[in-house]
Design a protein around this motif. Sequence first.
Motif, PDB file in Angstrom:
ATOM      1  N   ARG A  93       0.150  -0.329   7.302  1.00 22.14           N
ATOM      2  CA  ARG A  93      -1.081  -1.087   7.560  1.00 22.14           C
ATOM      3  C   ARG A  93      -0.993  -1.817   8.898  1.00 22.14           C
ATOM      4  N   GLN A  94       0.179  -2.374   9.186  1.00 21.25           N
ATOM      5  CA  GLN A  94       0.381  -3.091  10.441  1.00 21.25           C
ATOM      6  C   GLN A  94       0.250  -2.152  11.630  1.00 21.25           C
ATOM      7  N   SER A 104      -3.331  -1.397  12.357  1.00 20.81           N
ATOM      8  CA  SER A 104      -4.016  -2.534  12.990  1.00 20.81           C
ATOM      9  C   SER A 104      -3.718  -2.602  14.485  1.00 20.81           C
TER      10      SER A 104
END
Length: 410
Positions: free
Chosen positions: A289-290, A293
């Motif tokens: 997820r990081q 982003s």
Amino acid sequence: FQKLLRHLGLRQPDNGTAYSPAEAEEIAQRIGYPVVIRPSYVLGGRAMEIVHDNAGLSRYIRRAVIVSGTSPVLIDRYLQNAIEVDVDAVADGDEVYVAGIMEHIEEAGIHSGDSACSLPPYSLAPATIAEIERQTIALARALNVIGLMNVQFAVRNGDVYVLEVNPRASRTVPFVAKATGVPIAKIAARVMIGEKLRRLLPHNERAAARNRGHVAVKEAVFPFARFPGVDLILGPEMKSTGEVMGIDVDFGRAFAKSQLGSGTELPLKGCVFVSVRDQDKDAVVEACRQLVSWGFDLVATRGTAKKLEEEGVPVAVVNKVQEGRPDIVDKMRSGDVQLVFNTTEGAQAIADSFSLRRTALTHNIPYYTTVAGARASVQAIGALRQGCLEVAPLQSYLSSPVSLSGQDRL
């Protein structure tokens, strides 16, 4: 050794010593799979293996060792998802100085010589670190150690287990000395000829060494590129041939430097391939997820992609090697993948994914074969995104290193 640990009230993974194949099977069934099995006297984890079932145990005994009354094998319960910790200490018979507590980045089961490690620990709770120090001191005193000692622990769900104790210098001693500014090999040598820690290393210098305000990361260097056909996957048998150190004000930057030192250049953009075993799927979600982003694209095999999609992480599906063309190896050879996260277990799954790991090596694509390593790499990428790494002499981190040069000689 078991009696000593019981006397001290210390935990140890369930284990046993087998003098025949039948006894090995009985012990493995009693303590439960998976198990770590090895000959009774080995260096570098030679012929050590993690075995998951009776068939694997039979294959190991048939191919790797000859089990007999004079050549037993040691069998330990494998602590899955545990954090391994290395500790170096010096004892003089009266005092014990814990020189360094190093948290391994790869989980327990990876040989300590192959695992990156952080000093001080980067994720352990202060209470856990204090307990590890207490147990180290208790072991040194119980064993009447005079000089250096290395202890390896595993931490799982807050519980500390003793894996092994070696009353000698470890390969981590030079790293600890550089990271803390304390010449522990020199101190240990002088302790062994009768000097005392209270004179060699006063308490104010010990406190200063513990509060340096920086993080040091040791990373292993591997010779895989020189040996065609060798698998990159890590396990209990040591494969590294060297090590480097990264040092900075926080873990992410120190880990990034250690990767550069070992020849790995982490990307700041591009595509990341993710394929992990079932037990690692939850653990890899936040790292992915990081990355998204930050603008990275993700591709994954079907099982991993399904988990990421369920967690709301955008990802594209790519074929495994045996699922038809174009597959992930084709994408890697075409330059469409800049980073690889791949964990696997079981003989067939490891064999099926061999070409993936080998392609990453030959095309200089950074790869991580443990979830802990993958998450550390994401922290390092985050540090790199904040700006260029600074180059500074080691002495700038050690404003007042411990020196024995001015002390009286024997």
